[in-house]
Design a protein around this motif. Sequence first.
Motif, PDB file in Angstrom:
ATOM      1  N   ARG A  39      83.897 -29.382  -6.955  1.00  0.00           N
ATOM      2  CA  ARG A  39      84.353 -28.233  -6.170  1.00  0.00           C
ATOM      3  C   ARG A  39      83.407 -27.050  -6.318  1.00  0.00           C
ATOM      4  O   ARG A  39      83.068 -26.369  -5.354  1.00  0.00           O
ATOM      5  CB  ARG A  39      85.751 -27.811  -6.615  1.00  0.00           C
ATOM      6  CG  ARG A  39      86.274 -26.621  -5.842  1.00  0.00           C
ATOM      7  CD  ARG A  39      87.383 -25.875  -6.550  1.00  0.00           C
ATOM      8  NE  ARG A  39      87.846 -24.773  -5.733  1.00  0.00           N
ATOM      9  CZ  ARG A  39      87.314 -23.553  -5.766  1.00  0.00           C
ATOM     10  NH1 ARG A  39      86.302 -23.296  -6.563  1.00  0.00           N
ATOM     11  NH2 ARG A  39      87.781 -22.590  -4.994  1.00  0.00           N
ATOM     12  N   GLU A  40      82.980 -26.784  -7.548  1.00  0.00           N
ATOM     13  CA  GLU A  40      82.106 -25.635  -7.788  1.00  0.00           C
ATOM     14  C   GLU A  40      80.694 -25.898  -7.251  1.00  0.00           C
ATOM     15  O   GLU A  40      80.014 -24.979  -6.809  1.00  0.00           O
ATOM     16  CB  GLU A  40      82.078 -25.282  -9.279  1.00  0.00           C
ATOM     17  CG  GLU A  40      83.458 -24.927  -9.864  1.00  0.00           C
ATOM     18  CD  GLU A  40      84.122 -23.720  -9.190  1.00  0.00           C
ATOM     19  OE1 GLU A  40      83.407 -22.880  -8.612  1.00  0.00           O
ATOM     20  OE2 GLU A  40      85.366 -23.631  -9.233  1.00  0.00           O
ATOM     21  N   MET A  41      80.251 -27.161  -7.294  1.00  0.00           N
ATOM     22  CA  MET A  41      78.964 -27.496  -6.688  1.00  0.00           C
ATOM     23  C   MET A  41      78.996 -27.183  -5.194  1.00  0.00           C
ATOM     24  O   MET A  41      78.045 -26.637  -4.634  1.00  0.00           O
ATOM     25  CB  MET A  41      78.651 -28.985  -6.872  1.00  0.00           C
ATOM     26  CG  MET A  41      77.808 -29.342  -8.069  1.00  0.00           C
ATOM     27  SD  MET A  41      76.513 -28.183  -8.522  1.00  0.00           S
ATOM     28  CE  MET A  41      75.089 -28.966  -7.804  1.00  0.00           C
ATOM     29  N   ASP A  42      80.100 -27.516  -4.534  1.00  0.00           N
ATOM     30  CA  ASP A  42      80.225 -27.230  -3.102  1.00  0.00           C
ATOM     31  C   ASP A  42      80.172 -25.729  -2.848  1.00  0.00           C
ATOM     32  O   ASP A  42      79.534 -25.257  -1.900  1.00  0.00           O
ATOM     33  CB  ASP A  42      81.531 -27.814  -2.557  1.00  0.00           C
ATOM     34  CG  ASP A  42      81.415 -29.318  -2.319  1.00  0.00           C
ATOM     35  OD1 ASP A  42      80.323 -29.866  -2.546  1.00  0.00           O
ATOM     36  OD2 ASP A  42      82.408 -29.924  -1.893  1.00  0.00           O
ATOM     37  N   MET A  43      80.878 -24.987  -3.704  1.00  0.00           N
ATOM     38  CA  MET A  43      80.862 -23.521  -3.603  1.00  0.00           C
ATOM     39  C   MET A  43      79.429 -23.019  -3.693  1.00  0.00           C
ATOM     40  O   MET A  43      79.016 -22.124  -2.963  1.00  0.00           O
ATOM     41  CB  MET A  43      81.689 -22.987  -4.777  1.00  0.00           C
ATOM     42  CG  MET A  43      82.028 -21.540  -4.659  1.00  0.00           C
ATOM     43  SD  MET A  43      83.216 -21.304  -3.323  1.00  0.00           S
ATOM     44  CE  MET A  43      84.176 -20.008  -4.053  1.00  0.00           C
ATOM     45  N   LEU A  44      78.680 -23.616  -4.602  1.00  0.00           N
ATOM     46  CA  LEU A  44      77.296 -23.190  -4.836  1.00  0.00           C
ATOM     47  C   LEU A  44      76.383 -23.597  -3.669  1.00  0.00           C
ATOM     48  O   LEU A  44      75.680 -22.766  -3.089  1.00  0.00           O
ATOM     49  CB  LEU A  44      76.787 -23.819  -6.137  1.00  0.00           C
ATOM     50  CG  LEU A  44      75.354 -23.480  -6.551  1.00  0.00           C
ATOM     51  CD1 LEU A  44      75.236 -22.015  -6.938  1.00  0.00           C
ATOM     52  CD2 LEU A  44      74.901 -24.368  -7.708  1.00  0.00           C
ATOM     53  N   MET A  63      85.740 -26.954   5.616  1.00  0.00           N
ATOM     54  CA  MET A  63      86.818 -26.393   4.802  1.00  0.00           C
ATOM     55  C   MET A  63      88.031 -27.312   4.879  1.00  0.00           C
ATOM     56  O   MET A  63      88.305 -27.890   5.923  1.00  0.00           O
ATOM     57  CB  MET A  63      87.174 -25.009   5.335  1.00  0.00           C
ATOM     58  CG  MET A  63      88.208 -24.269   4.515  1.00  0.00           C
ATOM     59  SD  MET A  63      88.553 -22.614   5.191  1.00  0.00           S
ATOM     60  CE  MET A  63      89.661 -23.037   6.531  1.00  0.00           C
ATOM     61  N   THR A  99      79.726 -19.835   9.282  1.00  0.00           N
ATOM     62  CA  THR A  99      79.843 -20.826   8.216  1.00  0.00           C
ATOM     63  C   THR A  99      80.593 -22.029   8.797  1.00  0.00           C
ATOM     64  O   THR A  99      81.117 -21.958   9.915  1.00  0.00           O
ATOM     65  CB  THR A  99      80.676 -20.279   7.052  1.00  0.00           C
ATOM     66  OG1 THR A  99      81.977 -19.960   7.552  1.00  0.00           O
ATOM     67  CG2 THR A  99      80.051 -19.027   6.454  1.00  0.00           C
ATOM     68  N   ASP A 131      93.530 -26.466   2.826  1.00  0.00           N
ATOM     69  CA  ASP A 131      93.912 -25.495   1.793  1.00  0.00           C
ATOM     70  C   ASP A 131      92.899 -24.367   1.629  1.00  0.00           C
ATOM     71  O   ASP A 131      93.013 -23.572   0.692  1.00  0.00           O
ATOM     72  CB  ASP A 131      94.053 -26.201   0.434  1.00  0.00           C
ATOM     73  CG  ASP A 131      95.228 -27.151   0.429  1.00  0.00           C
ATOM     74  OD1 ASP A 131      96.152 -26.940   1.241  1.00  0.00           O
ATOM     75  OD2 ASP A 131      95.236 -28.083  -0.396  1.00  0.00           O
ATOM     76  N   GLY A 132      91.908 -24.331   2.512  1.00  0.00           N
ATOM     77  CA  GLY A 132      90.930 -23.252   2.409  1.00  0.00           C
ATOM     78  C   GLY A 132      89.885 -23.454   1.332  1.00  0.00           C
ATOM     79  O   GLY A 132      89.259 -22.501   0.876  1.00  0.00           O
ATOM     80  N   GLU A 133      89.685 -24.702   0.924  1.00  0.00           N
ATOM     81  CA  GLU A 133      88.621 -24.991  -0.040  1.00  0.00           C
ATOM     82  C   GLU A 133      87.338 -25.317   0.716  1.00  0.00           C
ATOM     83  O   GLU A 133      87.360 -26.022   1.733  1.00  0.00           O
ATOM     84  CB  GLU A 133      89.008 -26.202  -0.902  1.00  0.00           C
ATOM     85  CG  GLU A 133      90.191 -25.952  -1.827  1.00  0.00           C
ATOM     86  CD  GLU A 133      89.805 -25.146  -3.048  1.00  0.00           C
ATOM     87  OE1 GLU A 133      89.003 -24.197  -2.937  1.00  0.00           O
ATOM     88  OE2 GLU A 133      90.314 -25.464  -4.142  1.00  0.00           O
ATOM     89  N   ILE A 134      86.204 -24.837   0.189  1.00  0.00           N
ATOM     90  CA  ILE A 134      84.909 -25.099   0.814  1.00  0.00           C
ATOM     91  C   ILE A 134      84.395 -26.457   0.358  1.00  0.00           C
ATOM     92  O   ILE A 134      84.413 -26.769  -0.833  1.00  0.00           O
ATOM     93  CB  ILE A 134      83.909 -23.989   0.433  1.00  0.00           C
ATOM     94  CG1 ILE A 134      84.376 -22.646   0.994  1.00  0.00           C
ATOM     95  CG2 ILE A 134      82.514 -24.328   0.938  1.00  0.00           C
ATOM     96  CD1 ILE A 134      83.532 -21.466   0.553  1.00  0.00           C
ATOM     97  N   TRP A 160      83.516 -23.159   7.923  1.00  0.00           N
ATOM     98  CA  TRP A 160      84.926 -22.843   8.167  1.00  0.00           C
ATOM     99  C   TRP A 160      85.097 -21.922   9.360  1.00  0.00           C
ATOM    100  O   TRP A 160      86.068 -22.029  10.099  1.00  0.00           O
ATOM    101  CB  TRP A 160      85.620 -22.305   6.912  1.00  0.00           C
ATOM    102  CG  TRP A 160      85.053 -21.047   6.316  1.00  0.00           C
ATOM    103  CD1 TRP A 160      84.109 -20.963   5.320  1.00  0.00           C
ATOM    104  CD2 TRP A 160      85.391 -19.688   6.638  1.00  0.00           C
ATOM    105  NE1 TRP A 160      83.844 -19.645   5.028  1.00  0.00           N
ATOM    106  CE2 TRP A 160      84.617 -18.841   5.807  1.00  0.00           C
ATOM    107  CE3 TRP A 160      86.288 -19.094   7.543  1.00  0.00           C
ATOM    108  CZ2 TRP A 160      84.691 -17.446   5.852  1.00  0.00           C
ATOM    109  CZ3 TRP A 160      86.369 -17.711   7.598  1.00  0.00           C
ATOM    110  CH2 TRP A 160      85.579 -16.897   6.767  1.00  0.00           C
ATOM    111  N   THR A 167      76.846 -24.614  -0.579  1.00  0.00           N
ATOM    112  CA  THR A 167      77.073 -24.144   0.790  1.00  0.00           C
ATOM    113  C   THR A 167      76.414 -22.791   1.057  1.00  0.00           C
ATOM    114  O   THR A 167      76.236 -22.417   2.215  1.00  0.00           O
ATOM    115  CB  THR A 167      78.585 -24.040   1.097  1.00  0.00           C
ATOM    116  OG1 THR A 167      79.229 -23.354   0.015  1.00  0.00           O
ATOM    117  CG2 THR A 167      79.196 -25.412   1.263  1.00  0.00           C
TER     118      THR A 167
END
Lengths: 417, 417
Positions: free
Chosen positions: A64-69, A139, A96, A142-145, A98, A71
């Motif tokens: 999840r955090e890798m995706d945050m990074l 996205m 973006t 649930d609004g997760e990237i 989303w 993107t």
Amino acid sequence: MSLIVMKFGGSSVGTTERMQRVAQRIVEKKTAGDRVVVVVSAMGDTTDDLIDQSKLLNDNPPAREMDMLLTTGEQISVALLSMTIHKLGHSAISMTGWQAGIRTDAVHGKARITDIRPDRIHRALDEGQIVIVAGFQGMTEDGEITTLGRGGSDTTAVALAAAIQADVCEIYTDVDGVYSTDPRVVKCARKLNEISYDEMLELAHLGAAVLHPRAVEYAKHYNVKLVVRSSFTQNEGTSVKEEAVMEQGVVVRGIAFEKNVSRISIMGVEDVPGVLAGVFGALAEAGIDVDIIVQSGVKDGKADFSFTLGLGDRDKALSVIEGIRSKVPYREVTSEEGLVKVSIVGAGMVSNPGVAASMFKTISSLGVSIKMVSTSEIKVSCVIDAEHLNDVVRALHTAYGLDTSEQAFVGGPQERR
Amino acid sequence: MSLIVMKFGGSSVGTTERMQRVAQRIVEKKTAGDRVVVVVSAMGDTTDDLIDQSKLLNDNPPAREMDMLLTTGEQISVALLSMTIHKLGHSAISMTGWQAGIRTDAVHGKARITDIRPDRIHRALDEGQIVIVAGFQGMTEDGEITTLGRGGSDTTAVALAAAIQADVCEIYTDVDGVYSTDPRVVKCARKLNEISYDEMLELAHLGAAVLHPRAVEYAKHYNVKLVVRSSFTQNEGTSVKEEAVMEQGVVVRGIAFEKNVSRISIMGVEDVPGVLAGVFGALAEAGIDVDIIVQSGVKDGKADFSFTLGLGDRDKALSVIEGIRSKVPYREVTSEEGLVKVSIVGAGMVSNPGVAASMFKTISSLGVSIKMVSTSEIKVSCVIDAEHLNDVVRALHTAYGLDTSEQAFVGGPQERR
């Protein structure tokens, strides 16, 4: 007036000059009266740099955090490309994933697009804007990237083209189209004007890997017309569509090959139901991709079978097989490396018997022995020793009438360095 | 068990080591049983690098696209910080501004927070997560990404603290608190244990500019308890709150100063209604910030007035004044540069007459002439020649009993280079 999706990869926007050239190219389409949606990847090495940075802090970071990074790479691209278009006096808006309405499942790192809600894209197009969408991302509900995984920007482009019913999805890349084989191996490789989705899927791993198989599957499923063309030339490129016109007398469209193949043979396996499932189930669980599987006939209640796999997976596969010996008894296991797989691909093969036979004949006439064979409706693959690869590819290219006298254009400035 | 917001600036997370130290610090709070929400700025020079990159492509990019670009800086920070915390074996979740529910108006580049919907933060806290929120950013009702402008991450932290009713909002910075004056000028400056919002606002521009005035205003408005402390030491820091306890006999809390002040005087202006409005209206329209304004008495129906402004605005102001001469006739304009403004700040001044007088006396005793004076309930400011700045600040610091024998801690490793 057409509705066009243009996709540019990371190396096409990797420098200030390239970004400007891409912007110019987009503006030309817009000025010609088309409605334009652009999909861009992260610039140059951005993604790799971010991965390197993360590794310093956590060698096994949460997906999840890798995706945050990761993107952020595409977000930077779309913002900069939009600014560059504004500089040329045209109106553009970056989005973006989303914001562009790209919804995915929650499998971080390799999410699949579940839905596209292109209202915002349509609104912006109606306002006369050039719309620039970040590739490779979406996205969840649930609004997760999320990121789409490998080939993600191609998939974004094709999926968007399907969702907004674009007339064409143009994939801009380092090469100016799909070639009959890798021009680095065969100088007289020809650029194909047209190719079918199925042929493209078989050729996908060819040479420069111009299109990701997942994007081709998506295009086939939604019948999106694809064009693969160069970011650096105005050449026409290769159209990928359902029914590609075959040139007179040409049954084989191209010669594909894969290096670093290895073979494992399991000899003297008891021929009871479930044996194959036992072996290949165990390999699949270990994440090992097996390609060609060949089983020879049964003799005295025992069978021999062989399969190919990537060189990197060989040792892992051997230990998996060792581990299941108690459940699946066998006499012995042999393995071999230094192999390659050569394939001839063409939709016309279905109605042309003898194509496979001429392949075997061409290879044999070079004194090269064929280790394994596998066939599908539009492909025949042979496994041979690696040292003969170039000779065999050239001979097959000539034998199936694919040679051309035109000079292939391989790669843009980056590849020429 | 407290609910705490911790805010870390860009230099606190500017390197791998610093990021790890910050993660460690956060985990300590969590381990002590607190519920923790963290706000982070972009790492080190990230924002400046992105601005430089954009300038190469468009020297005047649309504010919307700048926001799209710059918000990636904080997104990278939160992702990396979250990974670093995971590496320490704790559970953390990063959030962009929009994911954290930060809604703003649509003024790109300097948006204001209109609303915070912290459901997602609460859910994550309830799951035992450390929540890491990207500072400096939010989203409009239309789903546009915005930045909050200067001091934005401080404001994010304070606004979040208000929205989730945190017990305290800790602002981690390069210095270990708010000082009675700039320790670079006065070696014996003292760290203040407590200070009121109003005093903090007056001191905000002091030295290291530890807190942005907008964040202080927000904290005052929502009565959020702030603590300013160092990222690099465990020192206690300075509490900023509504009513700060005054030490015995101390009426002045600190000495602030501002360099590069210039003065413009307009002499012999006809004393008719609307004259001041005419002059300062025109200056405001030109975007010029005027600070102290002094009007002396009227003589023969004519008035003289003077005002201070930043040195960089002087020439622009002079041409604005020249431009309105037909509407606002005057005899002559004089101007002067090389000035500074020195201020004594303290909530106790209201009930202590004579504080201003002792300031004038201290300055005069150094043989320094006071060019302009301005007073408010908690501040007296004098404009003097720049050359006397350090002497005057030191003398005032001593005169108001602020000297301490402790060594000030100024700045972390970065500032020590």
